[in-house]
Scaffold this motif. Structure first.
Motif, PDB file in Angstrom:
ATOM      1  N   ILE A   1       4.199   7.265   1.324  1.00  0.00           N
ATOM      2  CA  ILE A   1       5.653   7.198   1.122  1.00  0.00           C
ATOM      3  C   ILE A   1       6.069   8.295   0.146  1.00  0.00           C
ATOM      4  CG2 ILE A   1       5.858   4.715   1.539  1.00  0.00           C
ATOM      5  CD1 ILE A   1       6.074   4.330  -1.527  1.00  0.00           C
ATOM      6  N   GLY A   2       7.231   8.918   0.445  1.00  0.00           N
ATOM      7  CA  GLY A   2       7.791   9.878  -0.505  1.00  0.00           C
ATOM      8  C   GLY A   2       6.938  11.107  -0.733  1.00  0.00           C
TER       9      GLY A   2
ATOM     10  N   LEU B   1      -3.226   7.951  -5.853  1.00  0.00           N
ATOM     11  CA  LEU B   1      -4.242   8.488  -6.775  1.00  0.00           C
ATOM     12  C   LEU B   1      -4.323   7.657  -8.044  1.00  0.00           C
ATOM     13  CD1 LEU B   1      -3.921  12.388  -6.915  1.00  0.00           C
ATOM     14  CD2 LEU B   1      -5.679  11.010  -5.817  1.00  0.00           C
ATOM     15  N   ILE B   2      -3.150   7.287  -8.581  1.00  0.00           N
ATOM     16  CA  ILE B   2      -3.132   6.528  -9.827  1.00  0.00           C
ATOM     17  C   ILE B   2      -3.831   5.186  -9.645  1.00  0.00           C
ATOM     18  CG2 ILE B   2      -1.621   5.306 -11.451  1.00  0.00           C
ATOM     19  CD1 ILE B   2      -1.652   8.349 -11.916  1.00  0.00           C
TER      20      ILE B   2
ATOM     21  N   ALA C   1       0.876  -1.163   0.000  1.00  0.00           N
ATOM     22  CA  ALA C   1       0.000   0.000   0.000  1.00  0.00           C
ATOM     23  C   ALA C   1       0.914   1.214   0.000  1.00  0.00           C
ATOM     24  CB  ALA C   1      -0.910  -0.029   1.208  1.00  0.00           C
ATOM     25  N   LEU C   2       0.348   2.393  -0.229  1.00  0.00           N
ATOM     26  CA  LEU C   2       1.191   3.571  -0.429  1.00  0.00           C
ATOM     27  C   LEU C   2       1.427   4.394   0.838  1.00  0.00           C
ATOM     28  CD1 LEU C   2       2.405   3.562  -3.076  1.00  0.00           C
ATOM     29  CD2 LEU C   2       0.062   2.922  -3.493  1.00  0.00           C
TER      30      LEU C   2
ATOM     31  N   ASP D   1      -6.238   4.529  -7.625  1.00  0.00           N
ATOM     32  CA  ASP D   1      -7.676   4.789  -7.590  1.00  0.00           C
ATOM     33  C   ASP D   1      -8.209   5.165  -8.978  1.00  0.00           C
ATOM     34  OD1 ASP D   1     -10.222   5.049  -6.599  1.00  0.00           O
ATOM     35  OD2 ASP D   1      -9.808   6.716  -5.259  1.00  0.00           O
ATOM     36  N   LEU D   2      -7.409   5.876  -9.766  1.00  0.00           N
ATOM     37  CA  LEU D   2      -7.837   6.221 -11.131  1.00  0.00           C
ATOM     38  C   LEU D   2      -8.039   4.962 -11.969  1.00  0.00           C
ATOM     39  CD1 LEU D   2      -5.541   9.306 -11.864  1.00  0.00           C
ATOM     40  CD2 LEU D   2      -8.039   9.320 -11.887  1.00  0.00           C
TER      41      LEU D   2
ATOM     42  N   LYS E   1       5.032  11.940  -4.015  1.00  0.00           N
ATOM     43  CA  LYS E   1       5.178  10.787  -4.912  1.00  0.00           C
ATOM     44  C   LYS E   1       4.205   9.662  -4.521  1.00  0.00           C
ATOM     45  CE  LYS E   1       9.948  11.766  -6.289  1.00  0.00           C
ATOM     46  NZ  LYS E   1      11.305  11.241  -6.546  1.00  0.00           N
ATOM     47  N   GLY E   2       4.179   9.317  -3.233  1.00  0.00           N
ATOM     48  CA  GLY E   2       3.251   8.275  -2.779  1.00  0.00           C
ATOM     49  C   GLY E   2       1.804   8.718  -2.896  1.00  0.00           C
ATOM     50  N   TYR E   3       1.559   9.999  -2.648  1.00  0.00           N
ATOM     51  CA  TYR E   3       0.215  10.570  -2.851  1.00  0.00           C
ATOM     52  C   TYR E   3      -0.190  10.357  -4.313  1.00  0.00           C
ATOM     53  CZ  TYR E   3      -2.821  14.561  -4.239  1.00  0.00           C
ATOM     54  OH  TYR E   3      -3.788  15.348  -4.795  1.00  0.00           O
ATOM     55  N   GLY E   4       0.720  10.679  -5.220  1.00  0.00           N
ATOM     56  CA  GLY E   4       0.439  10.508  -6.640  1.00  0.00           C
ATOM     57  C   GLY E   4       0.181   9.054  -6.994  1.00  0.00           C
ATOM     58  N   LEU E   5       0.977   8.147  -6.450  1.00  0.00           N
ATOM     59  CA  LEU E   5       0.791   6.721  -6.753  1.00  0.00           C
ATOM     60  C   LEU E   5      -0.559   6.218  -6.224  1.00  0.00           C
ATOM     61  CD1 LEU E   5       4.373   5.325  -6.112  1.00  0.00           C
ATOM     62  CD2 LEU E   5       3.079   5.135  -8.247  1.00  0.00           C
TER      63      LEU E   5
END
Lengths: 346, 346
Positions: free
Chosen positions: A224-225, A234-235, A178-179, A237-238, A228-232
């Motif tokens: 994490i990061g 989101l991806i 998980a992120l 979930d997208l 960067k982890g926020y972005g991952l």
């Protein structure tokens, strides 16, 4: 006291328990497979113990025991699955099977599932795909526990995602994560012990990093990061939520707060047939070389050799398959009690 | 003093400079497109300045100006590209085009490229895919700068990876990142200023986290999230390097240490045709909803609203497309000098 069970007995018990909860016996066996593999990999928070919590929601009508799962092929390499609010690992297995069929035909297959529920750990799906020769990227969305980067409201799930490349000569490389920096359970444990947590784990309710586990439990997990982890997250979930037609972000209904409401979780299963890239000996030789480069790295701590992702879990699986797995007798008794409902019904 | 150029003039200059280095003019225009988009997105470390460094390797024979790039379709949805040691953004554009063709046919396409070089930033490829309606996962491997988690030897590249979902009603969501906490340049800058760095950025040469930027420059970059970022960097190399048939891990030849040797870098381009999932209005409405949930999150710092991944870069691109971009006249002069070689040659 613990009881020791072998894989076949455990699979039988888990399937009977799910059938006791009203699932068709064939569906129960498929769903059980994911949870049993998770248990044998040491992922006990996502193992057969989940059957009890799935059962509570089945009893409340929050999940359907006998869903009419639909698979619609929308392109040569894409299918959409409507889980009809069935048990997550059952919807997940149907989606995985559909992705395997597509990838066998065209080399790649992606399946987007909606109207599903918590689908168990990712690693068992990745492993089943790898055993059939498929590299994979598999993910699910989840109810909200993470604040967007720079925000102070939980609007994003700690969505799990798995990446796996098969190895015809040995263990695959399998990353299932998980992120968030840590799971919420680790913060709960620190709070119980009255210990401070690192400031990188979570924020308080105002979105500020905290070392107080109690403030963190009122706040949000940190990814994490940072961005960067926020972005991952989101991806994931997208792909799992938005593209699948399922709920996403704050639209995902919380299992613990609304047990009667359908979660409408989404998943995606992307499979690549490695046989199209080269013969098994080619892949096995390259994987052996890749792993040898990692394993021969001089370790920072001589007592802790460098490992590949998934090695710990796959070693546990091997050991448990050989020796059986020790389980809490109370858990076994509760699954036997669920299983007994089926016989009571007939 | 700076010069202000509009996109068309910049694209023309970059293409002429690459043609001056010996590329076929059509190939030069394709490769220039990636670097110009990178420049306009504000990714100047991966923008048109790269043409000079590519040029040094072209002059040394480390990269071929006129490669015979081969595309082999190995399944309905998979192609392998042999870059024949051409300039990276040229190999990347050929691979992207091949992936688009596959994805238009079967809904999904994946292209694995080998025998390539540094392919520029990921974001421009993601954007071109999104503008054509494709969601994407795109990555490349890189020469080694990261130690495996728990190790003390650089055996893993800081491989870039991009994820993007198109938005027919506005900006796509575009995450383009590497798996280290920070880029090496940030540590070099701290060393120049004589400032300490956070212990999460890098280790010394023994693999121990350090706050001394000089010790860090002798050591290794740390990945985001410890074993999680390590795992993700490995996965990018498995897809981009191992599955593609390219070099991987320590087999990737270092550009700076061996400029004459082919790098044999690998990339992967995975595209999904979102038109197969629903009409553009459906996707636009969902993306608008998704972005609204993120943007309306109360910020931890009222002066810093919550953003979606890629928003900063895509805003810069819009602004630079409208107003032109200010560039260092020395850079323009050096590109003009390269361009002048072509006319000298004819």
């Amino acid at each position: 006291m613990t009881a020791r069970l072998h894989e076949a007995a455990l699979a039988d018990l888990a399937a009977r328990a799910l059938a006791g909860l009203g699932l068709d016996p064939r569906d129960a066996a498929d769903a059980a497979r994911i949870l049993v593999l998770g248990e044998l990999m040491g992922l006990s928070t996502h193992g057969i113990g989940r059957i009890e919590s799935y059962g509570e929601r089945l009893d409340l009508g929050g999940i359907k025991a006998r869903p009419a799962i639909r698979v619609d092929k929308v392109a040569a390499a894409i299918a959409k699955v409507d889980g009809d609010n069935g048990v997550g690992p059952l919807v997940g297995m149907r989606a995985l099977q559909a992705a395997m069929e597509l990838a066998r035909e065209t080399g790649v297959g992606i399946v987007f599932a909606r109207a599903s529920n918590h689908f168990g750990p990712v690693a068992p799906y990745s492993l089943l795909a790898a055993e059939a020769g498929f590299a994979s990227i598999i993910g699910s969305n989840a109810s909200t526990t993470i604040a967007p980067w720079g925000g102070r409201d939980a609007r994003l799930g700690n969505s799990p995602v798995g990446f796996c490349v098969p190895n015809p000569g040995g263990q695959p490389i399998l990353l299932d994560m998980a992120l968030s920096v840590v799971a919420r359970a680790k913060i709960r444990n620190a709070a119980k012990r009255g210990e401070a947590i690192p400031p990188t784990w979570a924020t308080d309710k105002d979105g500020k990093p905290t070392t107080d586990p109690k403030a963190a439990l009122d706040g949000f997990l940190l990814p994490i990061g940072g961005h960067k982890g926020y972005g991952l997250a989101l991806i994931v979930d997208l792909f799992a939520g938005l593209l699948s037609g399922a709920a996403f972000l704050t639209h995902v209904s919380s299992w613990s707060e609304n047990p009667e409401a359908p979660s409408d979780l989404g998943h995606f299963f992307l499979l690549i047939d490695t046989a199209r890239l080269g013969p098994p000996e080619w892949l096995a030789a390259r994987m052996q070389d890749f792993l040898a480069i990692l394993h021969s790295t001089p370790p920072a701590d001589p007592a802790a050799p460098v490992l590949a992702p998934g090695e710990i879990e796959l070693d546990k699986l091997e050991r448990h398959r050989r020796d059986g797995i020790a389980l809490d007798p109370a858990l076994i008794a509760s699954l036997e009690a669920l299983a007994a409902r089926a016989s009571a019904r007939t």
